[in-house]
Design a protein around this motif. Sequence first.
Motif, PDB file in Angstrom:
ATOM      1  N   UNK A 187       0.755   7.151   5.370  1.00  0.00           N
ATOM      2  CA  UNK A 187       0.291   5.881   4.803  1.00  0.00           C
ATOM      3  C   UNK A 187       0.528   4.718   5.760  1.00  0.00           C
ATOM      4  N   UNK A 188       1.630   4.737   6.494  1.00  0.00           N
ATOM      5  CA  UNK A 188       1.876   3.657   7.461  1.00  0.00           C
ATOM      6  C   UNK A 188       0.866   3.716   8.604  1.00  0.00           C
ATOM      7  N   UNK A 189       0.510   4.926   9.013  1.00  0.00           N
ATOM      8  CA  UNK A 189      -0.507   5.067  10.060  1.00  0.00           C
ATOM      9  C   UNK A 189      -1.858   4.541   9.581  1.00  0.00           C
ATOM     10  N   UNK A 246       3.064   0.401  19.526  1.00  0.00           N
ATOM     11  CA  UNK A 246       4.521   0.300  19.405  1.00  0.00           C
ATOM     12  C   UNK A 246       4.945   0.378  17.937  1.00  0.00           C
ATOM     13  N   UNK A 247       4.144  -0.217  17.045  1.00  0.00           N
ATOM     14  CA  UNK A 247       4.447  -0.133  15.620  1.00  0.00           C
ATOM     15  C   UNK A 247       4.379   1.296  15.100  1.00  0.00           C
ATOM     16  N   UNK A 248       3.368   2.037  15.549  1.00  0.00           N
ATOM     17  CA  UNK A 248       3.248   3.443  15.143  1.00  0.00           C
ATOM     18  C   UNK A 248       4.431   4.250  15.672  1.00  0.00           C
ATOM     19  N   UNK A 249       4.790   4.041  16.944  1.00  0.00           N
ATOM     20  CA  UNK A 249       5.896   4.790  17.535  1.00  0.00           C
ATOM     21  C   UNK A 249       7.225   4.443  16.879  1.00  0.00           C
ATOM     22  N   UNK A 250       7.375   3.190  16.448  1.00  0.00           N
ATOM     23  CA  UNK A 250       8.614   2.786  15.788  1.00  0.00           C
ATOM     24  C   UNK A 250       8.831   3.553  14.489  1.00  0.00           C
ATOM     25  N   UNK A 251       7.750   4.000  13.869  1.00  0.00           N
ATOM     26  CA  UNK A 251       7.859   4.802  12.656  1.00  0.00           C
ATOM     27  C   UNK A 251       7.906   6.289  12.974  1.00  0.00           C
ATOM     28  N   UNK A 252       7.122   6.715  13.957  1.00  0.00           N
ATOM     29  CA  UNK A 252       6.975   8.139  14.248  1.00  0.00           C
ATOM     30  C   UNK A 252       8.185   8.723  14.958  1.00  0.00           C
ATOM     31  N   UNK A 253       8.753   8.013  15.929  1.00  0.00           N
ATOM     32  CA  UNK A 253       9.857   8.558  16.727  1.00  0.00           C
ATOM     33  C   UNK A 253      11.089   8.867  15.873  1.00  0.00           C
ATOM     34  N   UNK A 254      11.566   7.964  15.004  1.00  0.00           N
ATOM     35  CA  UNK A 254      12.715   8.329  14.157  1.00  0.00           C
ATOM     36  C   UNK A 254      12.436   9.531  13.258  1.00  0.00           C
ATOM     37  N   UNK A 255      11.190   9.641  12.771  1.00  0.00           N
ATOM     38  CA  UNK A 255      10.830  10.785  11.934  1.00  0.00           C
ATOM     39  C   UNK A 255      10.912  12.085  12.728  1.00  0.00           C
ATOM     40  N   UNK A 256      10.343  12.103  13.930  1.00  0.00           N
ATOM     41  CA  UNK A 256      10.392  13.306  14.756  1.00  0.00           C
ATOM     42  C   UNK A 256      11.829  13.636  15.158  1.00  0.00           C
ATOM     43  N   UNK A 302       0.822  -1.200   0.000  1.00  0.00           N
ATOM     44  CA  UNK A 302       0.000   0.000   0.000  1.00  0.00           C
ATOM     45  C   UNK A 302       0.862   1.259   0.000  1.00  0.00           C
ATOM     46  N   UNK A 303       1.856   1.307   0.879  1.00  0.00           N
ATOM     47  CA  UNK A 303       2.714   2.484   0.951  1.00  0.00           C
ATOM     48  C   UNK A 303       3.484   2.683  -0.346  1.00  0.00           C
ATOM     49  N   UNK A 304       4.070   1.618  -0.873  1.00  0.00           N
ATOM     50  CA  UNK A 304       4.892   1.726  -2.077  1.00  0.00           C
ATOM     51  C   UNK A 304       4.062   2.169  -3.277  1.00  0.00           C
ATOM     52  N   UNK A 305       2.931   1.493  -3.507  1.00  0.00           N
ATOM     53  CA  UNK A 305       2.115   1.818  -4.683  1.00  0.00           C
ATOM     54  C   UNK A 305       1.493   3.201  -4.559  1.00  0.00           C
TER      55      UNK A 305
END
Length: 305
Positions: A235-237, A287-297, A93-96
Amino acid sequence: MEQTLSLTKQKAALPSLADRLQKWLPKIVLAPTMLVTVICIYGFMFWTFYLSLTNSRFLPSFNFAGLMQYEKLMDNDRWITSVTNLGIFGLMFMLIAIVLGVGLAILLDQNIRQEGAIRTIYLYPMALSFIVTGTAWKWILNPGLGIEKLMHDWGFTGFEFNWLVDQDMSIYTLVIAAVWQSSGFVMAMFLAGLRGIDSSIIKAAQIDGASMPVIYWKIVLPCLRPVFFSAVIITSHIAIKSFDLVTALTAGGPGYSSDLPALFMYAHSFTRGQVGLGAASAIMMLAGVLAILVPYLYSELREKK
């Protein structure tokens, strides 16, 4: 004389009172919103985490049970299937959606005719809820109602498109519907980013003899790195919290072949009487959301410094 001095002191005190009121008024106005946010969002997050450490079943229980629910979660075949499906669904989904959004944005950035109408058509699916999207695509992909039946009516009797009832392909129907829903929004993000790039950079590259594909690949797209980050986060969210789309389109079936963690959490928390297990799955999703959000922030704050 004394009356004059008192009046002068009162007049001098009035501005300070107004200044204090002006200082505190925004805080007073925002206080109820902050209180509701702290209690209804972060408070319930901590409460859910605590429930995941208890042996709660049909009703919440406050008997501490350690990591028992997480151990049961990792031994649950349906949870493993849902996480695997999330990996397939989320990545595709994210890639396409991002690739398609970038392509559409570049197309519209060429100042084509009827750009406003085309942009509206691309953005229209975003105005629909995922329930409507899932229901519509359920009709379209239904072998007895949708594309397969249409092709049979046209005489192509050997045509088959039964992904909706195929355990190996049902997860990809979620990808189709989600991409149709969200790619227009991703396109709008990248189009706004493209319109924010200084045109003199592109003109200078053209003078140097660079072709437009090379300009976009080596100059324009690297400038859109923050937009790429934002698109990945959004998209990941969407992928992680997808519940209404799955419920309307496949209901997790056939069997559990298109099950996702959000549907697993709802089923065990509210229909199977396993509140503790559902809370543990919700914490794993967080935890999955934070694993993506924290590095971005972290990257954004480091760049600002």
